[in-house]
Design an enzyme around this catalytic site. Structure first.
Site, PDB file in Angstrom:
ATOM      1  N   ALA A 124       0.997  -1.294  -0.003  1.00 11.49           N
ATOM      2  CA  ALA A 124       0.116  -0.549   0.142  1.00 11.49           C
ATOM      3  C   ALA A 124       1.137   1.325  -0.139  1.00 11.49           C
ATOM      4  O   ALA A 124       0.593   2.067  -1.240  1.00 11.49           O
ATOM      5  CB  ALA A 124      -0.753   0.078   1.358  1.00 11.49           C
ATOM      6  N   SER A 156      27.788 -17.261 -28.020  1.00  9.96           N
ATOM      7  CA  SER A 156      26.871 -18.167 -27.884  1.00  9.96           C
ATOM      8  C   SER A 156      27.975 -19.418 -26.829  1.00  9.96           C
ATOM      9  O   SER A 156      29.509 -19.197 -27.336  1.00  9.96           O
ATOM     10  CB  SER A 156      26.297 -19.306 -29.072  1.00  9.96           C
ATOM     11  OG  SER A 156      27.195 -19.490 -29.883  1.00  9.96           O
ATOM     12  N   LEU A 157      27.630 -20.616 -26.368  1.00  6.15           N
ATOM     13  CA  LEU A 157      28.491 -21.621 -26.216  1.00  6.15           C
ATOM     14  C   LEU A 157      28.729 -22.966 -26.101  1.00  6.15           C
ATOM     15  O   LEU A 157      27.154 -23.088 -27.168  1.00  6.15           O
ATOM     16  CB  LEU A 157      28.257 -21.712 -24.190  1.00  6.15           C
ATOM     17  CG  LEU A 157      27.469 -20.132 -23.521  1.00  6.15           C
ATOM     18  CD1 LEU A 157      26.787 -20.650 -22.171  1.00  6.15           C
ATOM     19  CD2 LEU A 157      29.522 -19.642 -22.923  1.00  6.15           C
ATOM     20  N   GLU A 170      26.921 -21.826 -12.586  1.00  3.00           N
ATOM     21  CA  GLU A 170      26.826 -20.614 -13.206  1.00  3.00           C
ATOM     22  C   GLU A 170      25.283 -21.612 -13.564  1.00  3.00           C
ATOM     23  O   GLU A 170      25.726 -21.755 -14.304  1.00  3.00           O
ATOM     24  CB  GLU A 170      26.157 -19.279 -13.862  1.00  3.00           C
ATOM     25  CG  GLU A 170      27.108 -18.656 -13.463  1.00  3.00           C
ATOM     26  CD  GLU A 170      27.428 -17.121 -14.194  1.00  3.00           C
ATOM     27  OE1 GLU A 170      26.726 -17.350 -15.461  1.00  3.00           O
ATOM     28  OE2 GLU A 170      28.516 -16.776 -14.458  1.00  3.00           O
ATOM     29  N   LYS A 172      22.830 -22.423 -16.407  1.00  5.44           N
ATOM     30  CA  LYS A 172      22.012 -22.152 -18.005  1.00  5.44           C
ATOM     31  C   LYS A 172      20.671 -21.895 -17.526  1.00  5.44           C
ATOM     32  O   LYS A 172      20.042 -22.848 -17.787  1.00  5.44           O
ATOM     33  CB  LYS A 172      22.673 -23.215 -18.262  1.00  5.44           C
ATOM     34  CG  LYS A 172      22.699 -22.356 -20.106  1.00  5.44           C
ATOM     35  CD  LYS A 172      23.375 -23.417 -20.884  1.00  5.44           C
ATOM     36  CE  LYS A 172      23.253 -22.752 -22.543  1.00  5.44           C
ATOM     37  NZ  LYS A 172      21.911 -22.910 -22.497  1.00  5.44           N
ATOM     38  N   ASP A 200      16.971 -20.899 -18.489  1.00  4.45           N
ATOM     39  CA  ASP A 200      16.148 -21.698 -20.036  1.00  4.45           C
ATOM     40  C   ASP A 200      15.562 -20.155 -20.496  1.00  4.45           C
ATOM     41  O   ASP A 200      14.182 -20.457 -20.161  1.00  4.45           O
ATOM     42  CB  ASP A 200      15.749 -22.295 -19.899  1.00  4.45           C
ATOM     43  CG  ASP A 200      15.818 -23.488 -21.286  1.00  4.45           C
ATOM     44  OD1 ASP A 200      15.956 -22.930 -22.675  1.00  4.45           O
ATOM     45  OD2 ASP A 200      14.779 -24.334 -21.624  1.00  4.45           O
ATOM     46  N   TYR A 234      24.528 -11.856 -16.069  1.00  8.64           N
ATOM     47  CA  TYR A 234      26.028 -12.930 -15.919  1.00  8.64           C
ATOM     48  C   TYR A 234      27.300 -12.707 -17.195  1.00  8.64           C
ATOM     49  O   TYR A 234      28.233 -13.071 -16.289  1.00  8.64           O
ATOM     50  CB  TYR A 234      25.387 -14.461 -15.896  1.00  8.64           C
ATOM     51  CG  TYR A 234      24.583 -14.607 -17.062  1.00  8.64           C
ATOM     52  CD1 TYR A 234      25.375 -14.537 -18.426  1.00  8.64           C
ATOM     53  CD2 TYR A 234      23.617 -14.613 -17.268  1.00  8.64           C
ATOM     54  CE1 TYR A 234      24.893 -14.404 -20.160  1.00  8.64           C
ATOM     55  CE2 TYR A 234      22.630 -15.380 -18.215  1.00  8.64           C
ATOM     56  CZ  TYR A 234      23.213 -15.023 -20.107  1.00  8.64           C
ATOM     57  OH  TYR A 234      22.829 -15.362 -21.116  1.00  8.64           O
ATOM     58  N   LYS A 279      32.412 -21.210 -16.345  1.00  8.44           N
ATOM     59  CA  LYS A 279      33.489 -20.103 -16.683  1.00  8.44           C
ATOM     60  C   LYS A 279      34.543 -20.225 -16.431  1.00  8.44           C
ATOM     61  O   LYS A 279      34.952 -20.380 -15.464  1.00  8.44           O
ATOM     62  CB  LYS A 279      32.837 -18.793 -16.609  1.00  8.44           C
ATOM     63  CG  LYS A 279      31.161 -18.910 -17.722  1.00  8.44           C
ATOM     64  CD  LYS A 279      30.641 -17.484 -17.229  1.00  8.44           C
ATOM     65  CE  LYS A 279      29.456 -17.918 -17.931  1.00  8.44           C
ATOM     66  NZ  LYS A 279      28.080 -16.128 -17.550  1.00  8.44           N
ATOM     67  N   LYS A 285      25.841 -29.787 -20.165  1.00  6.31           N
ATOM     68  CA  LYS A 285      23.948 -29.847 -20.787  1.00  6.31           C
ATOM     69  C   LYS A 285      23.440 -30.652 -19.307  1.00  6.31           C
ATOM     70  O   LYS A 285      24.294 -31.253 -19.767  1.00  6.31           O
ATOM     71  CB  LYS A 285      23.586 -29.841 -21.601  1.00  6.31           C
ATOM     72  CG  LYS A 285      24.237 -29.059 -22.785  1.00  6.31           C
ATOM     73  CD  LYS A 285      23.483 -27.609 -22.108  1.00  6.31           C
ATOM     74  CE  LYS A 285      22.228 -27.981 -23.231  1.00  6.31           C
ATOM     75  NZ  LYS A 285      21.472 -26.857 -24.657  1.00  6.31           N
ATOM     76  N   CYS A 307     -17.210 -49.006 -23.575  1.00  7.84           N
ATOM     77  CA  CYS A 307     -15.594 -49.373 -22.384  1.00  7.84           C
ATOM     78  C   CYS A 307     -15.232 -50.187 -23.761  1.00  7.84           C
ATOM     79  O   CYS A 307     -15.549 -51.625 -23.960  1.00  7.84           O
ATOM     80  CB  CYS A 307     -15.691 -50.090 -21.365  1.00  7.84           C
ATOM     81  SG  CYS A 307     -14.438 -50.581 -19.928  1.00  7.84           S
ATOM     82  N   CYS A 349     -14.660 -54.247 -21.533  1.00  4.84           N
ATOM     83  CA  CYS A 349     -15.800 -54.458 -21.289  1.00  4.84           C
ATOM     84  C   CYS A 349     -16.953 -54.344 -21.944  1.00  4.84           C
ATOM     85  O   CYS A 349     -18.205 -54.653 -21.644  1.00  4.84           O
ATOM     86  CB  CYS A 349     -15.888 -54.697 -19.461  1.00  4.84           C
ATOM     87  SG  CYS A 349     -17.271 -53.179 -19.062  1.00  4.84           S
ATOM     88  N   CYS A 393     -16.712 -45.684 -17.749  1.00  7.00           N
ATOM     89  CA  CYS A 393     -17.213 -47.123 -18.074  1.00  7.00           C
ATOM     90  C   CYS A 393     -17.603 -47.254 -16.773  1.00  7.00           C
ATOM     91  O   CYS A 393     -17.833 -46.943 -16.161  1.00  7.00           O
ATOM     92  CB  CYS A 393     -15.675 -48.222 -18.420  1.00  7.00           C
ATOM     93  SG  CYS A 393     -16.472 -50.176 -17.719  1.00  7.00           S
ATOM     94  N   CYS A 449     -15.967 -55.002 -15.073  1.00  6.81           N
ATOM     95  CA  CYS A 449     -14.887 -54.347 -15.650  1.00  6.81           C
ATOM     96  C   CYS A 449     -13.949 -55.452 -15.196  1.00  6.81           C
ATOM     97  O   CYS A 449     -13.735 -54.460 -14.169  1.00  6.81           O
ATOM     98  CB  CYS A 449     -15.525 -53.319 -16.095  1.00  6.81           C
ATOM     99  SG  CYS A 449     -14.097 -52.401 -17.223  1.00  6.81           S
TER     100      CYS A 449
HETATM  101  S1  IVH Z   1      27.103 -16.399 -21.028  1.00  6.45           S
HETATM  102  C1  IVH Z   1      30.065 -16.080 -24.057  1.00  6.45           C
HETATM  103  N1  IVH Z   1      25.438 -17.245 -18.592  1.00  6.45           N
HETATM  104  O1  IVH Z   1      23.093 -19.400 -23.302  1.00  6.45           O
HETATM  105  C2  IVH Z   1      29.463 -16.472 -22.979  1.00  6.45           C
HETATM  106  N2  IVH Z   1      24.993 -17.262 -20.589  1.00  6.45           N
HETATM  107  O2  IVH Z   1      24.353 -20.799 -26.207  1.00  6.45           O
HETATM  108  C3  IVH Z   1      28.248 -15.721 -23.394  1.00  6.45           C
HETATM  109  N3  IVH Z   1      22.811 -18.796 -20.765  1.00  6.45           N
HETATM  110  O3  IVH Z   1      23.250 -16.982 -25.411  1.00  6.45           O
HETATM  111  C4  IVH Z   1      26.675 -16.608 -22.329  1.00  6.45           C
HETATM  112  N4  IVH Z   1      22.436 -18.507 -18.866  1.00  6.45           N
HETATM  113  O4  IVH Z   1      21.406 -17.007 -23.552  1.00  6.45           O
HETATM  114  C5  IVH Z   1      25.846 -17.278 -20.635  1.00  6.45           C
HETATM  115  N5  IVH Z   1      24.583 -18.187 -16.523  1.00  6.45           N
HETATM  116  C6  IVH Z   1      24.809 -17.815 -18.272  1.00  6.45           C
HETATM  117  C7  IVH Z   1      23.454 -18.727 -19.165  1.00  6.45           C
HETATM  118  C8  IVH Z   1      23.871 -18.380 -20.441  1.00  6.45           C
HETATM  119  C9  IVH Z   1      22.283 -18.727 -19.855  1.00  6.45           C
HETATM  120  C10 IVH Z   1      21.950 -18.508 -22.292  1.00  6.45           C
HETATM  121  C11 IVH Z   1      22.720 -17.466 -22.959  1.00  6.45           C
HETATM  122  C12 IVH Z   1      23.561 -17.637 -24.281  1.00  6.45           C
HETATM  123  C13 IVH Z   1      23.629 -19.130 -24.267  1.00  6.45           C
HETATM  124  C14 IVH Z   1      24.899 -19.737 -25.201  1.00  6.45           C
END
Ligand code: IVH
Length: 662
Positions: free
Chosen positions: A32, A80-81, A111, A113, A115, A223, A287, A311, A405, A408, A423, A428
């Site tokens: 509030a 990307s990773l 950390e 990952k 989604d 991150y 990392k 993964k 059914c 039966c 049923c 049955c």
């Molecule tokens: S680091 C160079 N940290 O995963 C590193 N990525 O395929 C850049 N993701 O595009 C990403 N959790 O969308 C990093 N703790 C995390 C993450 C993370 C999810 C995703 C992110 C990235 C994809 C990598």
């Protein structure tokens, strides 16, 4: 005070409360109070539109409508990773790094990952000025206005001497519970639901009308950094700590570990926790912690050499439906089930998935031959999420829901709500098999060795026509079944004999009365203490039992109105099943009719033991203090409950006083 000054004050205050609420989860004002501040800000801004700033909390409510998303080039490529899927692959990654860096052990930050959807936020002198999606890594889309609506995203950073430029990267996601709520709402409004939280996060962020984004429950964790001017970090964990310091939300579930073993432990720990987390994750990101080591390792095309996604087993996979069949349960409920070409999902091989009921089957429009997304998370029954309609060839066959059914041939009847079809067959075999299975489960009569297949075999062989028949079987009869050797037959015979001595609550639960689970079984046993009393109770009498509402009372009453069900109980008692009522509770016990709350640490017994002692003496234990509380038992380091009890004038007992009363 001048409007401009008051506005600045309000913005600072609202930003602080917002941070405490959404990022720290530790609000210090009521909703509030927050709303009142927000209303004041909105009113003042409405009167002085020239004073509205782009980082004002009022901008979070959305409103901007875009015709399209403008492209933005990332100053630094968004990477990307690479992925690894098992220990051997992770070991290769670790070996490669140790060799390249010339060290025995690499220090990693681990950390979850997330989604979700990768984004970049640009802060200039602590002010959020632009946000974008990852796009292809080089060019993304400007979603600044949409991002502003995310509650835990700070529009201004905390502290002094903030970097002239701070680009941070992270993930936008939707918490699992928020996702469910949102999907239910979309369905109720006749809209299409999202397949999973990741899709819904992406779909919600990329809305041209930012009011739509504002209505979606998005969250963000940061991150990584992009370009930073005016600040350096020696390690990754130092960078994340800095994020926290300036008010950027960071996932608290992170750890700094040493070497491969440390990372493997972090992986196992996170995997075990996976379903307890409030959001979906699909692995562990490992990392290299040292900034200097990262620079030496560099990157290959679009992925860094210094990080990897380790993964988890996937929980969603594509699969093909071979056929759709129906199963008949113990109450006669007919459940459509899809038989699938086996797929490995959620850590196990799945070859069937439930379609719940006819309505659900129609809504998802699943057909034999379809390709579908199958999902299995944790111990949950595998489920078909969605048909992949783009893969249809035209040869798929729609399923005709049976009117008879399949086991039966009795007519199928739809319940009033139209959702559950049952049923109607009295004899049955599928219903009987379901009843036997339920009767035998561990939490019911606990008949060891009486599994699904055996129940069916007993019925097929004509040995069992009712639940009570189980107790008339001799070892030789059991041995006549193909599946049972002498030893197993003897074991089953013994297990059946043992199960005759049972408790009333187990017995009531084992009957398989619709709506009656273990807890209700217990409540009925404690209230009536005799199965005949339960059988003859009126609906009103049943409703007098704690936690039994009108619907459940009707179900129980209806069940015992059926002469066959009554005959089954009598037959079970006649063959020697003896359900024992629960231990008597003296009506005039020390705590009869009293409500007791326990707080602090007890030194002489556990909370559960204390609860049991109180209940045995006729009392009830509650979790929260109110005016209705009779006693508070305060152990060591009692906190807010003790204060509240004193305020309300509730009688407080020390542990010693409590012991004396016992
Ligand atoms: S680091 C160079 N940290 O995963 C590193 N990525 O395929 C850049 N993701 O595009 C990403 N959790 O969308 C990093 N703790 C995390 C993450 C993370 C999810 C995703 C992110 C990235 C994809 C990598």
């Amino acid at each position: 005070m001048k409007p401009a000054e008051r506005l600045e004050q309000l913005r600072a205050e609202l930003a602080l409360h917002n941070h405490r609420y959404y990022t720290l989860d530790a609000p210090e004002v009521s909703d509030a109070t927050y709303d009142a501040l927000m209303r004041e800000l909105l009113a003042l801004e409405a009167a002085h539109p020239e004073l509205v700033t782009p980082d004002s909390p009022s901008q979070r409510v959305g409103g901007a409508v875009l015709d399209k998303f403008v492209k933005v080039a990332h100053r630094q490529q968004m990477l990307s990773l690479g992925n690894v899927f098992d220990e051997a692959e992770f070991t290769e990654f670790d070996d490669r790094l140790r060799k390249a860096l010339g060290v025995e052990q690499v220090t990693y930050t681990c950390e979850p990952k997330m989604d979700g959807l990768a984004i970049e936020l640009v802060y200039e002198h602590g002010r959020f000025v632009q946000g974008s999606t990852r796009g292809d890594g080089a060019i993304g889309e400007d979603v600044t206005e949409n991002l502003k609506t995310i509650k835990n995203l700070p529009l201004t950073l905390k502290g002094r001497d903030l970097p002239a430029l701070l680009e941070v990267r992270g993930e936008v996601f939707i918490k699992t519970a928020d996702f469910k709520r949102m999907n239910d709402k979309l369905l109720r409004e006749g809209e299409e639901a999202f397949v999973n939280p990741r899709n819904s996060a992406a779909g919600s962020l990329r809305q041209l009308d930012t009011k739509n984004t504002a209505s979606r429950p998005l969250s963000v964790f940061l991150y990584e950094t992009g370009v930073v001017e005016g600040r350096t970090f020696e390690t990754h964990h130092e960078k994340l700590e800095y994020f926290e310091q300036v008010g950027l939300p960071v996932n608290p579930r992170r750890s700094v570990v040493t070497g491969k073993d440390g990372a493997m432990q972090a992986y196992a720990a996170l995997l075990a926790e996976r379903h307890a987390l409030p959001y979906e994750i699909d692995g562990l990101v490992v990392k290299v912690d040292s900034t200097d080591a990262r620079a030496r390792l560099g990157q290959v095309s679009k992925t860094p050499r210094w990080a990897i996604a380790f993964k988890f087993p996937p929980e969603e996979m594509e699969a093909q439906v071979e056929e759709i069949v129906v199963q008949v349960g113990r109450t006669g409920a007919i459940t459509p089930v899809a038989n699938l070409k086996p797929v490995f999902v959620g850590g196990v091989t799945v070859s069937r998935a439930t379609l719940h009921n006819e309505q659900e089957l129609r809504r998802k429009d699943v057909r034999a031959g379809d390709w579908v997304f199958v999902r299995r998370a944790g111990d949950v029954i595998p489920e078909i999420v969605k048909v992949i309609t783009s893969k249809r060839t035209g040869d798929e066959k729609e399923f005709a829901f049976p009117t008879e059914c399949p086991v039966c041939s009795a007519p199928v009847k739809r319940e009033e709500d139209g959702i559950i079809a049952r049923c109607t067959g009295k004899t049955c075999p599928a219903k009987l098999a379901g009843r036997l299975r339920h009767f035998a489960t561990r939490t019911a009569m606990d008949i060891d060795g009486l599994g699904d297949k055996l129940c069916e075999a007993l019925i097929d062989a004509g040995l069992v026509k009712s639940v009570a028949d189980l107790y008339t079987l001799g070892v030789t009869q059991l041995m006549s079944l193909e599946r049972l050797g002498e030893k197993s037959a003897q074991n089953l015979f013994d297990a059946l004999a043992r199960s005759k001595t049972t408790t009333l609550r187990r017995f009531i639960y084992a009957l398989g009365i619709p709506e009656v689970g273990e807890a209700t079984g217990k409540a009925l046993a404690e209230h009536f203490r005799d199965v005949h009393k339960v059988m003859t109770a009126t609906q009103e009498e049943l409703q007098a039992v704690k936690d039994i509402g009108p619907e459940m009372a009707r179900a129980i009453h209806g069940y015992f109105e059926d002469p066959e069900n009554r005959a089954m109980v009598e037959a079970l008692l006649a063959v020697g099943v003896t359900p024992e009522p629960p231990e008597a509770r003296p009506a005039g016990g020390t705590f009869a009719g009293k409500t007791v709350v326990l707080t602090g640490t007890l030194s002489l017994m556990t909370r559960d033991q204390a609860k049991e002692e109180i209940e045995r003496r006729g009392g009830k234990v509650s979790g929260s203090i109110s005016k209705k509380t009779d006693f508070l038992v305060a152990g060591e380091e009692a906190g807010s409950k003790l204060t509240k009890a004193k305020e309300l004038g509730v009688q407080v007992l020390t542990e010693a006083e409590f012991q004396a009363l016992l």
